[in-house]
Design an enzyme around this catalytic site. Structure first.
Site, PDB file in Angstrom:
ATOM      1  N   HIS A 393      16.804  31.754 -27.514  1.00 42.77           N
ATOM      2  CA  HIS A 393      16.250  32.144 -26.196  1.00 42.77           C
ATOM      3  C   HIS A 393      16.389  33.460 -25.847  1.00 42.77           C
ATOM      4  CE1 HIS A 393      14.022  30.471 -23.206  1.00 42.77           C
ATOM      5  NE2 HIS A 393      14.573  29.658 -22.952  1.00 42.77           N
ATOM      6  N   ASP A 397      10.789  32.661 -26.386  1.00 47.40           N
ATOM      7  CA  ASP A 397      10.712  31.998 -25.007  1.00 47.40           C
ATOM      8  C   ASP A 397      10.301  30.468 -25.461  1.00 47.40           C
ATOM      9  OD1 ASP A 397      11.378  34.008 -23.524  1.00 47.40           O
ATOM     10  OD2 ASP A 397       9.414  34.906 -23.469  1.00 47.40           O
TER      11      ASP A 397
END
Length: 421
Positions: A393, A397
């Protein structure tokens, strides 16, 4: 007679030390020139060490699981002649004294007589078995060592598939307590706890997975893909393959990954934590998670973007076999830019795979199931497969991951696009 010190040679660029994963000799044994004496594991592969001289083993550089630095003494041999190192070049091993008894961990010893029959017919807890029964049984060195550590006689273990005993067969033996099948739990069948040292490949896997989960904020996205048309195409191609390799689902998924990655360069990347740099790679070096007797390995399909499905199938087969037989080269086990992991027919509804650090994404196709689905007002049979993707992450995204899987979905549900320019 003189003493020769065999020092651990340079076994790979950038390798500073290696782990002892198996000794094939013990103090007091006679070795011949070019005889295998130890297996050493680096971060990438297991390397067999062979004695450069003949003679009697007088010292060893530690036990299984110990680390030995490159250039440090690995084994000292008392040679038959004078062709040994000079005393100045061959000091005795400082950390190891010749023990009065064999080391705690030994490889199987060659049999000199058949094992004695059990003293009593009554069921007993699993006990240490004579190594003589292991000689003619098909099993990898890792399985043999684990059986020895657990005190399991391999002659009492039945192979679930073929004649080769695997780790799963040892697990079944431990669960059921007998090669003859299941026994209901009973106090008299309780066994003592057995500590098993985490060494070799299992230690590397533990270290890598811990580092990945500790450093990378994972998230996993799963979507369902209709692979009915793809399965029909695969069946047709296999029926007319001639001498070409049989196609599984994996080559098609890899081909689809390679076709879609140019539009999602943040996924085909490696993250250097220390430098704070993400390198987006133009070529796809596809890591392929492969289960072996020694544990999970990740051989790499180089330049996967340049291969068609037949070439991918051949490379998948070659690399998987090399990994499982311990013949994979160091360069074939490093340098991946993205990884695929599949349990094949064992795959469940969904998986949450762990990223192969320092990569930023790993893709996991799951088991194909047949279910009824609505097509307009009609109900039809369809073959469905969930596809999982775990991402870093810090780099990827959720929107990017979901968009990428939709691009994969389009290709896999309309497989003719895989062959279009």
């Amino acid at each position: 007679m003189a003493r020769f010190t065999f020092r651990l040679p340079d076994i790979g660029e950038g390798i500073a030390e290696a782990e002892i994963v198996a000794w094939h000799v013990k103090v007091g044994d006679r070795v011949e020139e070019d005889q295998q004496v130890a297996d050493m594991m680096t971060d990438k592969a297991t390397v067999e060490m062979e004695s450069p001289v003949s003679g009697i083993v007088v010292e060893l550089a530690g036990e299984v699981g110990d680390q030995v630095a490159i250039g440090a003494a690995l084994i000292v041999v008392e040679t038959d002649g004078d062709a040994a190192e000079s005393p100045e070049a061959a000091p005795a091993l400082e950390a190891v004294e010749a023990p009065p008894a064999p080391p705690a961990v030994e490889p199987p010893v060659a049999p000199v007589a058949p094992p004695a029959p059990p003293p009593a017919p009554a069921p007993e807890p699993v006990t240490a078995a004579p190594a003589a029964s292991h000689r003619n049984i098909l099993a990898s060195p890792a399985v043999r060592q684990r059986a020895k550590d657990l005190g399991i006689d391999l002659s009492q273990v039945k192979a679930a598939e073929g004649d080769r005993i695997r780790h799963a067969d040892l697990d079944a033996f431990l669960r059921y307590g007998s090669a003859q099948g299941y026994h209901a739990p009973h106090a008299s069948r309780a066994r003592e706890d057995v500590p098993v040292k985490v060494i070799g490949m299992r230690r590397k896997i533990a270290e890598n997975m811990a580092a990945s989960k500790r450093a990378i904020p994972h998230f996993t996205y799963v979507d369902e893909i209709d692979v009915t048309a793809l399965e029909e195409m695969r069946a047709d191609l296999n029926a007319n393959r001639g001498a070409r390799p049989k196609l599984t689902m994996l080559p098609f998924v890899i081909a689809a990954i390679c076709r879609t990655l140019p539009d999602f360069p943040m996924l085909n990347a490696r993250y250097d934590d220390e430098a704070g740099v993400v390198t987006r790679h133009g070529r796809v070096h596809m890591g392929m998670a492969t289960q072996t007797d020694a544990g999970l390995m990740v051989p790499v399909i180089r330049d996967a973007q340049d291969l068609n499905v037949w070439q991918l199938a051949a490379e998948i087969t070659r690399l998987a076999e090399a990994a499982r037989t311990g013949k994979a080269k160091v360069e074939e086990l490093s340098g991946s830019t993205i990884t695929i992991t599949s349990l094949g027919p064992l795959g469940g509804i969904a998986t949450t795979p762990v990223i192969n650090k320092p990569e930023v994404a790993i893709i996991g196709p799951n088991k194909i199931v047949e279910r009824p689905v609505f097509v307009g007002d009609d109900i039809v049979r369809a073959k469905l497969m969930n596809l999982s993707i775990s991402c870093d992450h810090r780099v990827v995204d959720g929107w990017d991951a979901a968009s990428y899987v939709q691009a994969l979905r389009k290709l896999l549900e309309t497989p003719v696009l895989l062959f279009a320019d």
